[in-house]
Design an enzyme around this catalytic site. Structure first.
Site, PDB file in Angstrom:
ATOM      1  N   GLU B  67       0.836  -1.277   0.132  1.00 36.22           N
ATOM      2  CA  GLU B  67       0.035   0.053   0.117  1.00 36.22           C
ATOM      3  C   GLU B  67       1.031   1.260   0.063  1.00 36.22           C
ATOM      4  O   GLU B  67       0.407   2.565  -0.591  1.00 36.22           O
ATOM      5  CB  GLU B  67      -0.909   0.027   1.182  1.00 36.22           C
ATOM      6  N   PHE B 129     -11.675  -8.147  13.631  1.00 34.82           N
ATOM      7  CA  PHE B 129     -10.920  -8.303  12.572  1.00 34.82           C
ATOM      8  C   PHE B 129     -10.500  -7.418  11.703  1.00 34.82           C
ATOM      9  O   PHE B 129     -11.251  -6.793  11.037  1.00 34.82           O
ATOM     10  CB  PHE B 129     -11.009  -9.893  11.899  1.00 34.82           C
ATOM     11  N   GLN B 130      -9.176  -6.950  11.630  1.00 38.37           N
ATOM     12  CA  GLN B 130      -8.691  -5.803  10.808  1.00 38.37           C
ATOM     13  C   GLN B 130      -9.198  -4.355  10.784  1.00 38.37           C
ATOM     14  O   GLN B 130      -9.570  -3.640  10.154  1.00 38.37           O
ATOM     15  CB  GLN B 130      -8.814  -6.242   9.299  1.00 38.37           C
ATOM     16  N   LYS B 179     -17.900  -1.672   5.746  1.00 40.18           N
ATOM     17  CA  LYS B 179     -18.158  -2.740   4.776  1.00 40.18           C
ATOM     18  C   LYS B 179     -19.503  -2.718   4.450  1.00 40.18           C
ATOM     19  O   LYS B 179     -20.127  -3.057   3.312  1.00 40.18           O
ATOM     20  CB  LYS B 179     -17.552  -4.180   4.954  1.00 40.18           C
ATOM     21  N   MET B 490      23.211   9.738   4.046  1.00 43.19           N
ATOM     22  CA  MET B 490      23.079  11.054   4.691  1.00 43.19           C
ATOM     23  C   MET B 490      23.197  10.630   6.333  1.00 43.19           C
ATOM     24  O   MET B 490      23.765  11.616   6.916  1.00 43.19           O
ATOM     25  CB  MET B 490      21.513  11.362   4.428  1.00 43.19           C
TER      26      MET B 490
HETATM   27  C1  LIG Z   1      11.466   5.984   6.353  1.00 42.81           C
HETATM   28  C2  LIG Z   1      12.711   6.611   6.806  1.00 42.81           C
HETATM   29  N1  LIG Z   1      13.404   5.951   7.698  1.00 42.81           N
HETATM   30  C3  LIG Z   1      14.812   6.936   7.898  1.00 42.81           C
HETATM   31  C4  LIG Z   1      14.779   7.966   7.514  1.00 42.81           C
HETATM   32  C5  LIG Z   1      16.141   8.745   7.860  1.00 42.81           C
HETATM   33  N2  LIG Z   1      17.197   8.789   6.917  1.00 42.81           N
HETATM   34  C6  LIG Z   1      17.305   9.998   6.227  1.00 42.81           C
HETATM   35  S1  LIG Z   1      18.307   9.932   4.944  1.00 42.81           S
HETATM   36  C7  LIG Z   1      18.787   8.359   5.321  1.00 42.81           C
HETATM   37  C8  LIG Z   1      19.792   7.515   4.407  1.00 42.81           C
HETATM   38  C9  LIG Z   1      19.331   7.322   3.076  1.00 42.81           C
HETATM   39  O1  LIG Z   1      20.218   6.251   2.405  1.00 42.81           O
HETATM   40  P1  LIG Z   1      20.073   5.924   0.814  1.00 42.81           P
HETATM   41  O2  LIG Z   1      18.740   5.572   0.785  1.00 42.81           O
HETATM   42  O3  LIG Z   1      21.107   5.026   0.689  1.00 42.81           O
HETATM   43  O4  LIG Z   1      20.374   7.369   0.344  1.00 42.81           O
HETATM   44  P2  LIG Z   1      21.917   8.111   0.403  1.00 42.81           P
HETATM   45  O5  LIG Z   1      21.600   9.194   1.426  1.00 42.81           O
HETATM   46  O6  LIG Z   1      23.003   7.259   0.546  1.00 42.81           O
HETATM   47  O7  LIG Z   1      21.897   8.934  -1.030  1.00 42.81           O
HETATM   48  C10 LIG Z   1      18.027   7.854   6.400  1.00 42.81           C
HETATM   49  C11 LIG Z   1      17.953   6.557   6.929  1.00 42.81           C
HETATM   50  C12 LIG Z   1      14.121   8.522   6.523  1.00 42.81           C
HETATM   51  N3  LIG Z   1      14.311   9.747   6.020  1.00 42.81           N
HETATM   52  N4  LIG Z   1      13.083   7.928   5.942  1.00 42.81           N
END
Ligand SMILES: Cc1ncc(C[n+]2csc(CCOP(=O)(O)OP(=O)(O)O)c2C)c(N)n1
Lengths: 174, 578
Positions: B67, B129-130, B179, B490
């Site tokens: 989803e 349920f659900q 539903k 990041m």
């Molecule tokens: C759903 C979610 N979980 C955690 C984060 C925290 N977060 C921000 S950037 C990042 C790293 C992203 O890594 P990647 O997808 O490999 O991209 P890169 O920064 O290496 O380009 C994380 C874990 C987020 N933004 N969204």
């Protein structure tokens, strides 16, 4: 600073939830909320007493409330000539000897005894929150067994003084 | 006619089939002009899916594999088509799997209609349920939500939902369908022409002329004006007006992350993006300006940095369709509530003296010359910025680009110059990993003839890569470029800079074979490890008619610069020079 805000809302399901959830999420400090129907079918009025730091925060409260789809009108009535009332029920420890004494205390407040038992008395009082506060303080020494307050409900008086103060913080929509 | 039908048993059963609440729902969606629908079935939504089956030809129906994939695809669709994205899911887990996307759409103001199945009214509140209290869960992350309690109200609710989702500041509207309501047999017919009855909802699109006049006067007197363009300009389709306005008074322009493309990125007046990873020129201009004109941006904290250092000496004018945004984070001296296009048209009618600000323009020009965005150029190895530049060249800057969240997102914002509106799709306010790839699917569905590139990190791609199935199923030629640094880049960068290189859970020691993975979904897969390999692969990626997944191996240590460190101000950028 404390402000009194009223909101006219449509009686659609979820509206109270939406409004309280909004206030909580935005970390607005709510002292009381009261809700009830109005003279118009399908409309309710909410009265909030909020404690906000400054006018910027206050403006956010009213604007965020206004954003809700089922909120028709939001007014900060604090600086207007208003009628504001609260109802409190106060159950205190008492016995037959004390009853007359209590009666003497509550009379100036135009409060009334609405329930009597062997060891307690229940008192009903309506009025401005400060008045209720004052009565509670007077009754506290007797021992408060239970206290229930409705929260303030309020509206503007029919006649407003001709000079309004300059609370122009919410005039952005103009 | 009737006779012949009776002889056809198939037709006969169809004719006998009574009309249900779900059929009414589907008719209402058709009536609203919905063409594409993202769905995922389940028990409480079965009557709805049955009605969709009966109306098969009415919509292009997309079955994502999760989803979350459905809703991000719908967001991408909404962003580039300007039409609401429509999602249908079942109760409970179906609905909760949508939550991230709903929150994402809310904060980035995307018009969305979300329809969730709900358990029958008789068991609502019994932990059936659900069952999940979807109204409670989504109240803080929807512009509005409804639970249908009376099937007769359904046409009105759908009409209102579309109106609310697409007007004023757009946003997601959810409709929860018990539903029994979906399955309820209905006899009456309902007129599709419903009068809206929303006295509490009157978006104010017309700006107050006294306020625009005030802004006009401020421009005449400004020595250091700056224009900040937000996504509000894209929603209002006001790019032409912004260009005319900025050129007429030679006002330098900067953009928020989501506003990129509202103003041409290659224009001499453009200073680049502002904010945490914005350009030195843009952030310095925001710090030094004496007049800041914000059109359609919400002063997000990743833009402003430390508030006390944000445009500290400026008169701030803020134009926004949502009055609650004005003064929320930055006090506005000239508040203008209204549609960005209407406000600009109004502004262009005022008499404004050309501001005397040649020194300012010179200063900005010099900053642009002296402090451009930069990156190290290793001999053979690839780095993210370089990859983005190649993608930009290969697509002539004309592709629709979606990103996920992380370093690659910021590099794309920095190095893919967006010159036209509605080419840029990214998760700004929520910063949702897993967004970029499904959003590209939605964008490609909305614009089948355009090149759609999803630039994703190896981390985020792994959150929603099961949607590769849709590429094959729908024949979508999306180009996926994985900027693969084998890390949550990041996060790794922040740990390097602010947590003494303690890389807690941010380095991937194991990676899937992305090429094989793509191939298993019948999608072309390529791995490129050097600059030479990438350049050689470009025709294989962009001249190829189908979808491609490119595993671009880049150096792990590369960081995003320049940067405003958390808690610091616009004037304290680090990494401005190599
Ligand atoms: C759903 C979610 N979980 C955690 C984060 C925290 N977060 C921000 S950037 C990042 C790293 C992203 O890594 P990647 O997808 O490999 O991209 P890169 O920064 O290496 O380009 C994380 C874990 C987020 N933004 N969204």
């Amino acid at each position: 600073m404390k402000r009194i805000i009223t909101a006219t809302v449509r009686n659609r399901s979820g509206v109270l939830n939406r409004v309280t959830s909004l206030l909580q999420r935005r970390q607005f400090n709510i002292e009381s909320i009261s809700v009830g129907r109005t003279e118009t079918e399908g409309m309710s009025k909410m009265t909030f007493v909020v404690d906000v730091e400054d006018f910027q925060k206050l403006e956010q409260v009213t604007k965020q409330l206004n954003k809700q789809i089922d909120v028709i009108k939001v007014s900060d009535i604090t600086d207007k000539a208003i009628v504001a009332r609260e109802l409190a029920l106060i159950k205190i420890v008492s016995n037959s000897q004390l009853r007359a004494e209590v009666q003497g205390i509550i009379e100036p407040f135009r409060a009334s005894i609405i329930d009597v038992s062997k060891d307690s008395l229940s008192i009903q009082v309506t009025g401005k929150p400060e008045k209720i506060e004052a009565l509670i303080e007077l009754l506290r020494p007797y021992g408060i067994k239970e206290l229930a307050r409705t929260g303030v409900t309020a509206f503007a008086r029919g006649q407003q003084p001709s000079i309004q103060d300059g609370s122009s913080y919410s005039s952005l929509l103009g | 006619m009737e006779r012949t039908h009776k002889q056809d048993p198939q037709a006969a059963t169809e004719r006998k089939e009574p009309r249900t609440g779900a059929d009414l729902l589907v008719e209402s969606l058709i009536n609203e002009g919905v063409e594409t629908l993202f769905g995922y079935p389940g028990g409480a939504a079965l009557p709805i899916f049955d009605a969709l089956y009966k109306a098969q030809n009415a919509f292009d129906q997309i079955l994502a594999r999760h989803e979350q994939g459905s809703i991000h695809a719908a967001e991408g669709y909404a962003r580039v088509s300007g039409k609401p994205g429509v999602v249908v899911a079942t109760s409970g887990p179906g609905a909760t799997n949508l939550v991230t996307g709903i929150a994402d759409a809310m904060i980035d103001s995307l018009p969305m209609i979300i329809i969730t199945g709900q358990v029958a009214q008789g068991v609502i509140g019994t932990d059936a349920f659900q069952e999940v209290d979807v109204m409670g869960v989504t109240t803080p992350i929807t512009k509005h939500n409804y639970q249908v309690r009376d099937v007769k109200q359904l046409p009105r609710i759908i009409r209102e939902a579309f109106h609310i989702a697409t007007t004023g500041r757009p946003g997601p509207v959810l409709i929860d369908m018990p539903k029994d309501i979906s399955g309820e047999i209905i006899e009456e017919s309902f007129s599709p022409n419903i009068e809206l009855d929303l006295p509490g909802y009157q978006p104010n699109t017309k700006p107050n002329p006294l306020q625009t006049k005030k802004l006009a006067d401020a421009i005449s007197n400004a020595k250091k004006p700056v224009l900040l363009t937000g996504a509000g300009i894209l929603f209002a389709k006001a790019s032409e007006e912004v260009l005319e306005f900025a050129e007429k008074y030679s006002i330098p322009v900067t953009s928020t992350l989501l506003g990129l493309g509202a103003f041409p990125g290659n224009h001499p007046l453009f200073m680049g993006m502002a904010g945490m990873h914005g350009t030195y020129t843009a952030n310095t201009a925001l710090y030094e300006c004496d007049l800041l004109i914000n059109i359609g941006a919400r002063f997000d904290d990743r833009l402003t940095g430390k508030l006390s250092s944000f445009a500290p000496n400026a008169t701030v004018a803020h134009i926004d369709i949502d009055p609650a945004e004005i003064g929320k984070n930055v006090p506005a001296d000239i508040p203008i509530v209204g549609d960005a296009k209407a406000a600009l048209i109004r502004l262009l009618t005022h008499e404004i003296t050309q501001p005397e600000h040649d020194d300012w323009l010179v200063r900005i020009h010099e900053n642009k010359e002296n402090f451009p965005l930069w990156f190290n150029k290793p001999d053979q190895d690839m780095i993210g910025q370089w990859v983005i530049k190649q993608v930009h060249e290969a697509t002539d800057g004309n592709a629709i680009v979606t990103t996920d969240v992380g370093q690659h997102q910021m590099w794309t914002a920095q190095f893919y110059t967006f010159n036209k509106p509605d080419k840029w799709v990214s998760s700004g306010g929520l910063g949702t990993m897993g967004f970029g790839f499904p959003a590209a699917i939605g964008a490609q569905l909305a614009k089948p003839d355009e090149t759609v590139v999803a630039i994703v990190g190896d981390g985020g791609f792994q959150m929603t890569l099961q949607e590769l199935s849709i590429l094959q199923e729908k024949g979508l030629p999306v180009k996926v470029i994985i900027v693969n640094n084998q890390a949550l880049g990041m996060v790794r960068q922040w740990q390097e800079k602010f947590y003494s290189e303690r890389y807690s859970q941010s380095i991937f020691s194991i990676q899937p074979d992305f090429v094989k993975l793509a191939e298993s979904y019948n999608v072309k897969g390529l791995q490129v490890k050097t600059q030479e390999e990438f350049i050689k692969a470009i025709p294989e990626i962009f001249d190829y008619e189908g979808p491609v997944v490119v595993d671009a191996r880049v150096l792990q240590q590369e960081n995003v610069f320049p940067m405003i460190a958390p808690g610091t101000g616009l004037n304290e950028m680090i990494g401005v020079k190599p």
